[in-house]
Design an enzyme around this catalytic site. Structure first.
Site, PDB file in Angstrom:
ATOM      1  N   SER A  84      10.918 -24.106  20.574  1.00 48.31           N
ATOM      2  CA  SER A  84      11.802 -23.923  21.733  1.00 48.31           C
ATOM      3  C   SER A  84      11.998 -22.469  22.137  1.00 48.31           C
ATOM      4  O   SER A  84      12.668 -22.204  23.149  1.00 48.31           O
ATOM      5  CB  SER A  84      13.164 -24.563  21.437  1.00 48.31           C
ATOM      6  OG  SER A  84      13.034 -25.956  21.302  1.00 48.31           O
ATOM      7  N   GLU A 132      -1.337  28.226 -20.726  1.00 47.48           N
ATOM      8  CA  GLU A 132      -2.741  27.962 -20.450  1.00 47.48           C
ATOM      9  C   GLU A 132      -3.626  29.209 -20.391  1.00 47.48           C
ATOM     10  O   GLU A 132      -4.829  29.116 -20.647  1.00 47.48           O
ATOM     11  CB  GLU A 132      -2.863  27.202 -19.113  1.00 47.48           C
ATOM     12  CG  GLU A 132      -2.327  25.781 -19.148  1.00 47.48           C
ATOM     13  CD  GLU A 132      -3.160  24.872 -20.029  1.00 47.48           C
ATOM     14  OE1 GLU A 132      -4.399  25.026 -20.067  1.00 47.48           O
ATOM     15  OE2 GLU A 132      -2.578  23.995 -20.709  1.00 47.48           O
TER      16      GLU A 132
END
Length: 748
Positions: free
Chosen positions: A440, A162
């Site tokens: 329950s 780059e």
């Protein structure tokens, strides 16, 4: 230039300089909070199988190799595992990277040594699995790395490809700009860029992507200003953490550190040369060279980077030839940059918001250490999804869903949480948001409320199981029925709960007072408002699986409330502790009365509604639990606990249609599958202080003596009401056995 133009230029440069210094001298990025599971601790005697540890290593992206040479690698040799752990900064200590040799036998770690010296190792704490991150407001995600943590090869490759003159130029490279200008002029379009790494960084941090002369001038000026104020190393570090390298949904992948995890599921330091070359090649165009969408194009670009590295003298020809021959191998599982466990994250976010602002969670770079146990989580997911698939295959109902919550008895830590049959997908979280009638499951609270009133009730108190009609507020009549539609006359309090009888439960709750029973439910950890209608005594009130787990967590811990928690600690972006989440306990019920209930919940799994559980559990362990089934069999519940785990399972349809599975037929099967897959220990049935165990004649329910042949041990609270003497009673030396009597232990 005239004076006015000169002044304008100076002001513009001053303004650009201010922007540069303000950004670089402050927080460059909004960094999302990173979230980690509990760290796996290895030591001799730990109840861990080799496959458990191997699955954890896979979740942490350790690589299986033939020869362990560097951190993040392991190899298996029969019942022996050799691994090289990674260095990790834990909340309380910095764990170094080290080599470990572990031998396994019978589901335990039998020996653990240093393979180089042969010396035993007392304990090794592995780096925790990263569960994901909390989204930033700008949807950018990154893992910040200091330059020293970036491999030299990554830096060398990046500069070679780059910006070869990065170390020499002052922010802009005029010859490169001239070459790019000439190439673009010949092509008639932009085919080559002349921007330096510094210019690219400035563009990414400050400017738009519009190709205008004014933007390019600002870019050049700001690049020069950055180079004036900051060192090359700082600029390079900023670039490596800022560079955009892909997208995952709305989340943008920034920086080479996060990109390594996203594409390879490994830290940057563990990448090979060809992996680094792939990332460097993607800088030019992350979408165009995306290795998943365009693998051939990405490979050609990677090979181009490797060739540049070879031509620049960064590798020899044989090394270059070796790497260009290798295929691209990417991680194919869930990305660590996403939320891997969305259901757990929902509960985590809810608890975090009590202590932190949303912007701190999204942008503050926090490190959050949670309670999630990946081994238990995966086994919970497997138990729930596999069993539901079997139910779907044998029934007409194919929309069956479920949820599961697993917590630690000792400290209330949430160890696993499953929100549905697609646990990796965010959506409706049934563990947290499926608020359904509990049936329950509420009955044990009715009986606990009675047993805490020891002057009125004991385990052998007689309850009426006769028809009952109650006038409602709207003048309708409610006549509760037992599940089998029969009445038994008189039953003991103990038997009524074991057999989950509705009518005696309602009568008992009405005697105590429905508001008083619901107050006990709230004491055990439920925070939502609760109705006090008689039907609430049979579970008409709706709770989520997480809320149910909280209630039974308080029961399993002996009547001590500890809020369910998902967080162990939070560190700021500098590694300083912001908050610890220590264990907090408060007594909410009489421990002696809870023990009596404890024995009843255990007996339910032996002779009550959950008696089939003993046929399904592989190990001969003692557990406690309660089934729950709602009207028209719409919900199937089971909550149970061992000595160290509380597990809640719910099954049902999202549209509330009947599923045809009772608690024992549906949820309890899932519960058993999970318990069979994890190491557990039996519930402790040793009587605590305040409890005496008496011998009772089975036939008459009176206190037994030496003349009684059919007896059973029954626990009572000291000073509580008790039955009279049985007709067979004859005095013996000790009718009140000690707490630790051997016959009591043999019974259970």
């Amino acid at each position: 230039l005239n004076l006015r133009s000169s002044t304008a230029i100076k002001k513009s440069i001053i303004w650009l300089d201010y922007q540069v210094r303000e950004r670089f001298d402050g927080a460059l990025w909004a960094v999302p909070a990173k979230v980690y599971a509990r760290a796996l601790e290895l030591y001799v005697g730990a109840e861990l199988s080799l496959s458990d540890v191997q699955s954890e290593l896979a979740a942490m992206a350790y690589t299986a190799v033939r020869q362990v040479r560097q951190p993040g690698q392991y190899r298996r040799m029969g019942d022996v595992l050799e691994l090289y752990s990674r260095r990790f900064e834990h909340v309380d200590d910095d764990e170094p990277a080290q080599r470990v040799r572990i031998e396994f036998a019978q589901g335990l770690i039998s020996t653990m040594t240093d393979p180089d010296t042969g010396m035993p190792l007392p304990i090794v704490r592995l780096d925790p699995v990263q569960l994901g991150s909390l989204s930033a407001h700008n949807h950018q995600d990154r893992r910040l790395l200091p330059l020293a943590a970036v491999p030299n090869q990554m830096i060398d490759f990046l500069i070679a490809v780059e910006d070869r003159k990065f170390r020499q130029h002052a922010g802009i490279d005029l010859p490169a700009i001239a070459r790019a200008f000439a190439a673009n002029l010949r092509a008639g379009s932009i085919v080559q860029g002349g921007s330096t790494l510094t210019q690219q960084l400035v563009k990414n941090l400050f400017l738009s992507r519009k190709q205008t002369l004014w933007r390019k001038l600002n870019e050049a000026v700001m690049a020069l200003l950055v180079e004036v104020h900051y060192s090359k190393n700082l600029i390079l570090e900023a670039y490596l953490n800022e560079v955009y390298l892909g997208q995952e949904g709305r989340r943008a992948i920034h920086g080479v550190g996060l990109a390594a995890e996203h594409y390879f599921d490994r830290p940057l330091s563990e990448l090979s040369s060809h992996d680094i070359a792939l990332l460097v090649g993607m800088v030019k165009g992350p979408s165009y060279y995306h290795p998943r969408r365009s693998p051939q194009r990405a490979r050609e670009r990677r090979d181009q980077v490797l060739r540049i590295a070879f031509l620049q003298g960064l590798m020899d020809q044989s090394t270059y030839a070796h790497y260009v021959a290798l295929p691209i191998r990417l991680h194919e599982g869930e990305s660590k940059t996403a939320t891997t466990y969305p259901a757990f994250f929902d509960l985590l976010r809810k608890q975090l918001r009590r202590d932190y602002r949303e912007e701190d969670l999204a942008d503050g770079g926090l490190r959050i250490f949670t309670t999630l146990d990946p081994i238990l989580q995966h086994k919970a997911e497997h138990a729930l999804t596999t069993r539901i698939e079997k139910f779907r295959a044998t029934r007409v109902e194919v929309a069956l869903e479920g949820a599961m919550v697993v917590s630690s008895v000792v400290d209330g830590e949430v160890l696993a949480l499953v929100g549905g049959t697609r646990p990796r997908y965010a959506g409706f979280n049934r563990a947290l948001d499926a608020v359904r009638p509990v049936g329950s499951l509420v009955k044990p609270i009715v009986y606990l409320s009675a047993l805490q009133r020891k002057n009125r009730y004991s385990m052998l108190t007689e309850l009426q199981d006769e028809p009952l009609e109650l006038k409602q507020y709207d003048d309708t009549v409610w006549a509760p029925q037992n599940y089998d539609k029969t009445f038994r006359g008189e039953v003991t309090l103990r038997r009524a709960l074991i057999d989950s009888l509705n009518v005696p439960t309602v009568r008992l709750g009405l005697e105590i007072g429905v508001p008083q029973v619901m107050a006990t439910v709230r004491d055990l950890g439920v925070q939502r408002p609760l109705q006090t209608w008689p039907s609430a005594l049979l579970g008409s009130e709706a709770l989520s699986p997480v809320e149910v787990t909280q209630v039974y967590q308080s029961l399993a811990s002996g009547g001590f409330y500890s809020p369910l928690r998902t967080i162990r600690a939070v560190l700021d972006n500098g590694g300083q502790s912001l908050a610890r989440y220590p264990l907090t306990l408060s007594k909410v019920a009489d421990p002696a009365a809870v023990y009596l209930l404890h024995t009843l919940l255990h007996e339910i799994t032996r002779s009550g509604t959950a008696r089939r559980l003993s046929d399904w559990l592989h190990n001969d362990i003692k557990v406690a639990g309660k089934t729950g089934t709602t009207d028209d069999v719409r919900d199937s519940w089971f909550v149970g606990y061992t000595n160290n785990r509380v597990v809640t399972v719910w099954l049902g349809n999202d549209n509330n249609e009947p599923i045809g599975l009772t608690g024992s037929q549906g949820a309890m099967r899932v519960w058993a599958d999970f318990i069979n897959a994890i190491p557990v220990s039996s519930v402790d049935l040793s009587p605590p202080d305040g409890v005496e165990v008496l011998s009772v004649d089975i036939l008459t329910r009176g206190l037994a003596g030496s003349g009684c042949t059919h007896t059973e041990p029954v626990p009572f609270l000291l000073g509580s009401v008790r039955p009279g003497l049985a007709p067979c009673y004859e005095p013996i030396d000790d009718t009140r056995p000690s707490h630790g009597s051997s016959w009591w232990r043999r019974w259970f």
